[in-house]
Design a protein around this motif. Structure first.
Motif, short mmCIF file in Angstrom:
data_model
loop_
_atom_site.label_atom_id
_atom_site.label_comp_id
_atom_site.label_asym_id
_atom_site.label_seq_id
_atom_site.Cartn_x
_atom_site.Cartn_y
_atom_site.Cartn_z
N ARG A 184 0.83 -1.21 0.00
CA ARG A 184 0.00 0.00 0.00
C ARG A 184 0.85 1.24 0.00
N GLN A 187 2.68 1.81 -3.32
CA GLN A 187 1.79 2.35 -4.33
C GLN A 187 1.61 3.85 -4.13
N SER A 188 1.43 4.24 -2.89
CA SER A 188 1.17 5.67 -2.69
C SER A 188 2.46 6.48 -2.87
N GLU A 190 4.66 5.82 -5.14
CA GLU A 190 4.77 5.99 -6.59
C GLU A 190 3.87 7.13 -7.03
N GLU A 191 2.74 7.21 -6.36
CA GLU A 191 1.78 8.23 -6.73
C GLU A 191 2.26 9.62 -6.34
N GLU A 192 2.82 9.73 -5.15
CA GLU A 192 3.20 11.05 -4.66
C GLU A 192 4.47 11.59 -5.31
#
Lengths: 875, 137
Positions: A184, A187-188, A190-192
């Motif tokens: 989790r 993933q975040s 990578e997003e930020e």
């Protein structure tokens, strides 16, 4: 699709009023096919990439587990499944045998992957060094398996110790449900974006360090330590080191990114284990993984726990020069105290260079002032000291020790068959102890900073340097250039195949080639794959190599080092006679499974698309199916213009300066602005890159009119004309003088009937070089068969000269050329545009050699002029 | 061309929310729901071009949801997402008409390319159907 075809014929029978419907059907049909074709090519590229990954794993120098095999097998199968689906959509019902072949391969693959579930859920939590060897690579990680192999097979001294296995790692992460939580957060992250990496990394590491160790695991670690302590008759401090399963993967080395903890006491072993596991999520490692596109799931941390060596001196040695793959001398870096000073690069170090032949001898000695050293604290941890005593300027190794280290390096290198990177220490008793060992990463681009060792003085100056190693090795042979099919006919056995593009169809030559050199191409193409399979050294992406090699006879290709030399370079060829690197994974259950699965995936049996054996029912592997579908998809895609009737009334007439009628149908995005309400379209309004190129060739020179015809030629025409009314210029049919373009931005199909002959050109030209394609068909004429045949051969010669792949059946010519970049494709289309106009009625003069020669010279001159214009700098 | 309408289906709320946020930042018209059941409810009232569907969910799993979607909304394209590699599930999904199958964690760009490819396929397919309907009138 069948129903759709039914509609087609139904429309046609209704005649002109529904012409616009025809055009709409055609547009949709084109967009649909073009989309299928693009999806097929995407899947094709992905499938080849996965095959290359599997193949690299097969060399066994990289540890991997069941997860790797499962995910890659699934990945490649689903890509090939899609390829077949798209080909079926392009040509319904035509390649039915493919589905059966694919299904058969799937069943075999599935039974393999289901029945064999080795090591994944079984295996111990702890492995003592005493039983460790390479076959444990998938449980202990490469680094530790390597140490075990060397200790137990080569009787080299290593510290006593044990490994906390991959199974233990999984147990730890699963028990605490850490895995989901980590996923989790990643993933975040990578997003930020990367600025978030530090906080995410810190969060994940805290998560890991705060989680309790499963009781079984902690107990197992402590039990292993107690056993070791009783063997040693004391409670030694330990070094704790990572040994990740995907560590040191070629080109994705985590060198130095993972963590080691030194001089750890018994009480802190469990905590330190967690700390090392947590280091798999340090910002550096996470950033590295993102940038390399490595899935986090592939990482499984094994941890080595080994007795701390209280070193007098230590360092790192390379069994070959890392800056120069062909310099085989041993390079030793050494400092006082623990090797950490050398590994971290925090102090100046002593350097010894030892040549291997004829006997080990020191060729170079550079003793530095070593101002810092690391030593063990008595209790725990290490400390850095400023060294100011006399020791500082003394050599940290005796010559004897340097030679012993070099001998050790040679022993290990010989065993593994490739250069090694070794961390070592010398203990209080003066004995050498090996601490770590892994294959050396050699940088072949960097110039050699050290004096040559004298191992290979016969190397002449380099002819060419650059490109990438598509298949390793060294080989020598005469240069033979293969640019077009006709060149393959005379390919001499043992020649070096020199080409501009790494095309799959050259694969048929590989069994006879000594090496392959290509201006374009990479690691993952069909040709690279087959080159590795046949162990033919290959150097790809070698831009400019054709020019460099022109006029050369015998050359030596050193694919490992990306260099080419004139003549036969004996010393290099001798190197390539060494045995191939030892396969570390061989003998493990996962490796055997990979081998079996790969047999159904990697080998390419359908080498020659022109051979009668090139058919669906002969596909034995996923690679065969991929290759077959790729070839056939091109064929199916570029029959579009031929297979569909041109809806005349929906097309626009091109406003042109030349006295011929040209009609254009926009299939997708071929017009700059909408002209649906108008009758004409201007050439400025056309966006189609291939059409504009053809047009430039068509309009480059005005047509001189029909050639002066001799009596016999004229009689021949008259005779043919009585046989075929359409040939008579006075009999106007709608088809006789109209030329049709069907276009999109990157696509163009041109059908032209100029006078008595008939051409179809289809082209796809855009930024994706591998999709670029031009096909050309030429047929007909007004003269008798013999003269038409001669004209076809006349055109064929011109096209052969310009690199087309040509084929003549009766009086019809087919030519194609593919996978060049847009600029080159545009030039080729200009030639075709020119020829479409200027070979008109040339059949009439084909019986007159002097005339033929005059036209040949003129055509060549004008083509040269067209190409010169297109190559001139803009502005 | 009308812009593409996406629906994300995943029970992992964090994953769903970050993906939604990232896509919205790129001006993709996207919605998210947390289960197969709510996906079907959403589709019943909202026109949707492409569904991105997690395979492993409590309640109706991905394969069941795919089957229902294909039954009730045959033109909607579905891309399956999964955290673990299973050939059986991949093949089952594609044979039931899934457009493609991606492994988590996947590259954001790759996912969007896939969605665009799926959307293009749907547009072409609908165009053909319109064509036929007009001819049959």
């Amino acid at each position: 699709m069948g129903r759709l075809q039914h509609f087609f014929s139904w429309f046609k029978s209704q005649g002109a009023p529904i012409d616009e419907d025809d055009a709409r059907v055609l547009r949709l049909e084109f967009q649909s096919r073009y989309h299928q074709f693009k999806l097929l090519l995407n899947a094709n590229n992905q499938a080849l990439e996965i095959m290359t990954e599997l193949e690299q794993a097969m060399t066994g120098n990289v540890p991997f587990g069941m997860k790797f095999i499962r995910s890659r097998t699934m990945g490649v199968y689903t890509r090939v499944y899609q390829i077949v689906k798209h080909l079926h959509a392009l040509a319904p019902g035509k390649y039915k045998a493919l589905s059966d072949r694919l299904e058969a391969i799937r069943l075999s693959l599935e039974s393999m992957l289901i029945t064999q579930r080795p090591v994944e859920t079984t295996g111990p939590l702890i492995l003592p060094f005493s039983i460790l060897d390479k076959t444990f690579a998938d449980q202990a990680g490469m680094k530790m398996a390597s140490i075990g192999e060397i200790a137990n097979r080569l009787n080299v001294r290593v510290p006593d110790g044990f490994v906390v296995t991959a199974k233990a790692f999984r147990l730890f992460l699963e028990q605490n449900d850490l895995k989901t939580e980590i996923q989790r957060r990643i993933q975040s992250a990578e997003e930020e974006g990367h600025h978030q990496l530090y906080t995410t990394s810190a969060d994940i590491r805290r998560l890991i360090q705060d989680a309790p160790l499963p009781q079984d695991l902690e107990a197992a670690i402590m039990a292993a330590y107690q056993e070791l302590a009783s063997r040693r008759n004391r409670e030694p401090n330990m070094a704790v080191r990572s040994s990740a399963l995907n560590e040191d993967r070629e080109g994705a080395s985590f060198a130095g990114l993972y963590h080691s903890a030194l001089n750890v006491s018994r009480d802190h072993l469990a905590d330190t284990y967690k700390q090392i596991v947590a280091a798999a999520y340090s910002p550096a490692v996470m950033a590295y993984r993102f940038s390399r596109g490595l899935a986090d799931e592939d990482t499984e941390m094994c941890v080595g726990v080994m007795e701390m060596v209280d070193a007098v001196s230590g360092g790192v040695l390379y069994s070959a020069n890392p800056m120069n793959i062909r310099d085989r001398s041993v390079i030793i870096n050494s400092a006082w105290g623990l090797p950490k000073a050398v590994v971290d690069g925090t102090t100046a170090t002593d350097l010894f260079q030892v040549t291997k032949s004829p006997a080990l001898s020191i060729t170079h000695r550079n003793i530095a002032a070593k101002e810092k050293k690391y030593v063990c604290y008595p209790g725990e941890g290490v400390c850095r000291l400023d060294d100011t005593g006399q020791e500082m300027k003394r050599a940290s190794l005796t010559d004897r020790q340097a030679l012993d280290l070099a001998a050790l390096a040679v022993k290990i290198e010989d065993y593994y068959g490739c250069p090694q990177d070794i961390e070592w220490a010398i203990d209080q008793s003066g004995e050498i102890i090996l601490l770590q060992c892994r294959p050396l990463q050699v940088n072949s681009d960097a110039p050699a900073p050290l004096p040559p060792s004298g191992d290979h003085d016969d190397r002449p100056p380099v002819l060419f340097q650059g490109g990438i190693t598509a298949s390793p090795g060294v080989a020598s042979g005469p240069v033979y250039r293969v640019m077009k099919d006709v060149d393959t006919l005379q390919f001499p056995d043992g020649a070096v195949l020199v080409t501009d593009r790494a095309l799959a169809r050259w694969a048929a030559l590989l069994p006879r080639a000594s090496a392959v050199v290509s201006e374009k191409g990479g690691l993952t193409g069909h040709l690279a794959n087959v080159a590795r399979e046949f162990r033919v050294p290959a150097l790809f992406g070698a831009a400019g190599v054709i020019d460099r090699l022109s006029g050369q006879g015998q050359i030596t290709v050193d694919a490992d080092d990306c260099r080419i030399y004139p003549g036969q370079v004996r010393s290099l060829l001798d190197i390539s006679d060494r045995p191939p690197p030892r396969n570390l994974m061989e003998g493990t259950p996962v490796f055997e499974l990979l081998e079996k699965a790969s047999e159904l995936i990697i080998p390419l049996n359908l080498l020659d698309p022109d051979s009668p054996g090139f058919k669906a029912s002969n596909c034995r592997t996923l690679h065969d199916i991929t290759r077959f579908c790729h070839e056939k998809s091109v064929h199916e895609m570029f029959r579009f213009g031929k297979a569909h009737r041109f809806p005349e009334r929906s097309s626009k007439q091109l406003r042109a300066q030349i006295p011929m009628q040209w009609w254009v149908l926009n299939l997708d995005d071929g017009f700059r602005t909408d002209v649906s309400m108008e009758r004409y379209v201007d050439i400025d309004n056309i966006t189609s890159m291939p059409m504009l190129a053809l047009w430039a060739g068509i309009t480059a020179f005005p047509w001189e009119g029909p050639p002066p015809v001799d009596g016999k030629g004229f009689v021949s025409v008259m005779f043919q004309a009585t046989q075929n009314q359409a040939l008579l210029p006075t009999v106007r049919t709608t088809m006789a003088n109209r030329n049709y373009f069907m276009i999109s931005k990157n696509y163009c199909s041109l059908q032209s009937r100029l006078g008595f002959h008939f051409c179809i050109t289809e082209a796809l030209v855009g930024d994706r070089t591998t999709e670029n394609y031009v096909s050309f068909q030429f047929k007909g004429g007004a003269a008798d068969f013999n003269r038409r045949l001669r004209r076809v051969r006349f055109v064929k010669e011109i096209l052969d000269f310009h690199g087309f792949r040509t084929e003549v059946t009766k009086d019809a010519l087919r030519a194609r050329i593919e996978q060049y970049d847009a600029e080159i494709m545009v030039a080729k289309l200009k030639i075709l545009g020119y020829l479409t106009i200027h070979t008109r009625q040339l059949d009439m003069i084909m019986a007159n050699p002097a005339m033929v020669e005059r036209y040949r010279v003129q055509i060549q001159k004008q083509i040269d002029a067209i190409l010169a214009v297109s190559h001139a700098p803009v502005g | 061309m009308t812009p593409m309408k996406l629906l994300l289906v995943d029970d992992e709320t964090d994953f769903l929310n970050t993906l939604l946020k990232r896509m919205q930042r790129r001006n993709v018209d996207v919605q998210g729901v947390g289960s197969g059941e709510s996906a079907l409810a959403w589709l019943a009232t909202h026109a949707t071009d492409v569904v991105i569907l997690d395979v492993r969910m409590p309640g109706m799993d991905g394969i069941e949801t795919l089957r229902e979607i294909k039954k009730k909304f045959p033109l909607t394209e579905v891309i399956m997402l999964t955290g673990h590699a299973s050939m059986e599930v991949a093949i089952e999904g594609m044979e039931m008409g899934a457009f493609d199958y991606l492994m988590k964690p996947m590259d954001m760009d790759e996912l969007l390319y896939k969605a665009e490819d799926a959307f293009k396929k749907k547009m072409i397919h609908e165009g053909k159907i319109r064509q036929m309907a007009e001819q049959l009138r």
